[in-house]
Enzyme design. Sequence first.
Site, PDB file in Angstrom:
ATOM      1  N   CYS A 186       0.817  -1.220   0.000  1.00  0.00           N
ATOM      2  CA  CYS A 186       0.000   0.000   0.000  1.00  0.00           C
ATOM      3  C   CYS A 186       0.847   1.265   0.000  1.00  0.00           C
ATOM      4  O   CYS A 186       0.330   2.361  -0.195  1.00  0.00           O
ATOM      5  CB  CYS A 186      -0.916   0.006   1.222  1.00  0.00           C
ATOM      6  SG  CYS A 186      -1.987  -1.412   1.283  1.00  0.00           S
TER       7      CYS A 186
ATOM      8  N   HIS B 223      -2.946   6.615   4.117  1.00  0.00           N
ATOM      9  CA  HIS B 223      -3.467   5.451   3.399  1.00  0.00           C
ATOM     10  C   HIS B 223      -4.722   4.966   4.131  1.00  0.00           C
ATOM     11  O   HIS B 223      -4.749   4.902   5.358  1.00  0.00           O
ATOM     12  CB  HIS B 223      -2.414   4.345   3.347  1.00  0.00           C
ATOM     13  CG  HIS B 223      -2.993   3.028   2.940  1.00  0.00           C
ATOM     14  ND1 HIS B 223      -3.784   2.896   1.830  1.00  0.00           N
ATOM     15  CD2 HIS B 223      -2.943   1.796   3.529  1.00  0.00           C
ATOM     16  CE1 HIS B 223      -4.186   1.644   1.732  1.00  0.00           C
ATOM     17  NE2 HIS B 223      -3.698   0.961   2.749  1.00  0.00           N
TER      18      HIS B 223
ATOM     19  N   ASN C  57     -10.366  -0.511   1.473  1.00  0.00           N
ATOM     20  CA  ASN C  57      -8.909  -0.390   1.326  1.00  0.00           C
ATOM     21  C   ASN C  57      -8.556  -0.666  -0.134  1.00  0.00           C
ATOM     22  O   ASN C  57      -8.619  -1.799  -0.589  1.00  0.00           O
ATOM     23  CB  ASN C  57      -8.225  -1.389   2.266  1.00  0.00           C
ATOM     24  CG  ASN C  57      -6.700  -1.321   2.191  1.00  0.00           C
ATOM     25  OD1 ASN C  57      -6.141  -0.696   1.287  1.00  0.00           O
ATOM     26  ND2 ASN C  57      -6.038  -1.967   3.123  1.00  0.00           N
TER      27      ASN C  57
END
Length: 324
Positions: free
Chosen positions: A111, A251, A281
């Site tokens: 990520c 994030h 996500n």
Amino acid sequence: MIKITATGFYAPDKILTNADLEKMVDTTDEWIITRTGIKERRIASEDQATSDLCLEAARRTLQNGNFETKDIDLIIVATSTPDTLFPSTACWVQQGLEADHVAAFDISAGCTGFLYGMIVAEGLILNGIARRILLVGGELLTKITNWQDRSTCVLFGDAAGAVVLEESKDDSGMLSQYWRADGSLGNLLILPAGGTRMPASAQTVADKLHCLHMKGNEVFKHAVKRMGEAAVEALRKAGLKKEDVRWLIPHQANTRIIEATGKRVHLPPEKVYVNIQRYGNVSVASIPISLHELREDGKLKKGDIVLMDAFGAGFTWAAVVYRW
Ligand code: ACO
């Protein structure tokens, strides 16, 4: 200094709600919202691959910045869900854009890949190796999701976001960066099979080893610690204080991680951007989508200090301080 001269993103139309998931696994809307903040996520269609999402995000971004393909001299794609082990997803995007002979490569940093990409782009632009870079963060996580595992299948969505990066001609741009990795913890968040460690076999397919495996609560603890560290260090390197920050763009993995990071940097909730409720996500796509939404909504003013902060598989973590 480098700056962002265009933003854009693409998320598939199909929405999977928590109510839909209640019919698929033993979960509840309440559990998902309380533990993660997610209400719905976007799901790519059967015939879409990661490069299709990236390509659409790239086209929209170029259009938003009034650029043509010929204006770009490098394509970087950050992804953990490439179309193919090789060629790189960036090469598939290059083909789709018809960006003839422009260099293209992928970055794999979980990520954190989008921020790793910004830091790599900075080095290439400031050293005169590239002039204008298209950086795309794209992920199609729902094709590596085990839809019988309630501890992971409620978390992820599909999307891609992109930016154009070039040398800044004014005082706006990337002020500082901080990046780190710790490979000793890689097994806590991993797609075990399909590479050279564990090549594909009937057994690996039967055992669902081509799906994402995550020790969620372990990852959670590290994410909170490392995102806090990255934010503090990047601010220190930029010579700025927490009061200077207008937006924290973390994030989007979990609202509890986001809140904990905000607290670590002593920022009030109104300075922390959150859109996880709409996308889940989406890994590398979360920060460029957030940047674009803030920009489109007129919430980014010239001079605003933006702190971008991420953590992901590897483990990897990074933060970038940016003056808009
Ligand atoms: N619905 C209902 N119950 C569930 C669900 C679900 N969907 N999933 C798990 N549970 C249960 C568990 O079985 C467990 O039950 P038990 O107590 O009876 O054993 C209980 O809920 C608690 O489970 P935990 O895993 O401890 O829950 P936690 O509060 O840690 O939340 C979560 C889980 C949301 C995954 C969280 O740990 C998390 O967000 N982790 C970090 C994820 C992350 O940041 N990833 C990094 C980036 S991702 C990338 O790089 C691609």
